[in-house]
Design an enzyme around this catalytic site. Sequence first.
Site, short mmCIF file in Angstrom:
data_model
loop_
_atom_site.label_atom_id
_atom_site.label_comp_id
_atom_site.label_asym_id
_atom_site.label_seq_id
_atom_site.Cartn_x
_atom_site.Cartn_y
_atom_site.Cartn_z
N TYR A 36 0.81 -1.22 0.00
CA TYR A 36 0.00 0.00 0.00
C TYR A 36 0.85 1.27 0.00
O TYR A 36 0.30 2.37 -0.14
CB TYR A 36 -0.90 0.03 1.24
CG TYR A 36 -1.93 -1.07 1.29
CD1 TYR A 36 -3.00 -1.09 0.40
CD2 TYR A 36 -1.84 -2.08 2.24
CE1 TYR A 36 -3.96 -2.10 0.45
CE2 TYR A 36 -2.80 -3.09 2.29
CZ TYR A 36 -3.85 -3.10 1.40
OH TYR A 36 -4.79 -4.09 1.45
N HIS A 41 -4.39 6.08 -1.94
CA HIS A 41 -5.14 6.05 -0.68
C HIS A 41 -4.23 6.34 0.52
O HIS A 41 -4.73 6.67 1.60
CB HIS A 41 -5.78 4.67 -0.52
CG HIS A 41 -7.09 4.66 0.21
ND1 HIS A 41 -7.97 5.73 0.20
CD2 HIS A 41 -7.68 3.70 0.97
CE1 HIS A 41 -9.04 5.43 0.91
NE2 HIS A 41 -8.89 4.22 1.39
#
Length: 208
Positions: A36, A41
Amino acid sequence: MCSFLLKIFKKKKDIEEIDAMKKFLIVGLGNIGEKYENTRHNIGFKVLDHFAKCEDLVFETKKLGDLATYKLKGRAAIFLKPNTYMNLSGKAVLYWLTKEKIPLENVLVITDDLNLPFGSIRLKTKGSDGGHNGLKDIQDKLNTTKYNRFRFGISDTFSKGRQVDYVLGTWSDEENAKLPERLDKSAELIKSFVLAGINNTMNTFNGK
């Protein structure tokens, strides 16, 4: 004697309240884990990591997140990257807000925003979660929509049905080229929030 002790207690309480007003909680939202790390995000994490690199701050893993403290002209900003994953961000925010006795008006939450062009900045003192799961959990845990949030635009250039892939996707080459300047601007914004307050910072940075 009782009157004298009461005065001492009141003075001590006043000092503690003043100290509390000089403490800030700056929360960057994101998901933990290497996969991630460079996703859209995770811009909240990226902003705080950039700030820490520029100021030689070191994050330490503590309860519910990684933390670093930045001191600026008699004020202390606690940077928090929750390790609860995005959907449970509120748990970490509430814990550190309570533990450090930080006033709600001294909280700033950094998050991605699909409704803003890439790199654009918008600060707000309240509002809905806008479908953002991290903001939704913070709202639920704090039991209010009235908390400061710094929305970093990631644009909405994805095809129908591909929103999740886009949000959890990595930055394009063009975005990566522009990110350093946007991250520098974000660091300036954080310093302004700590020193000048939310209203002055909104006037200076919104739309920039």
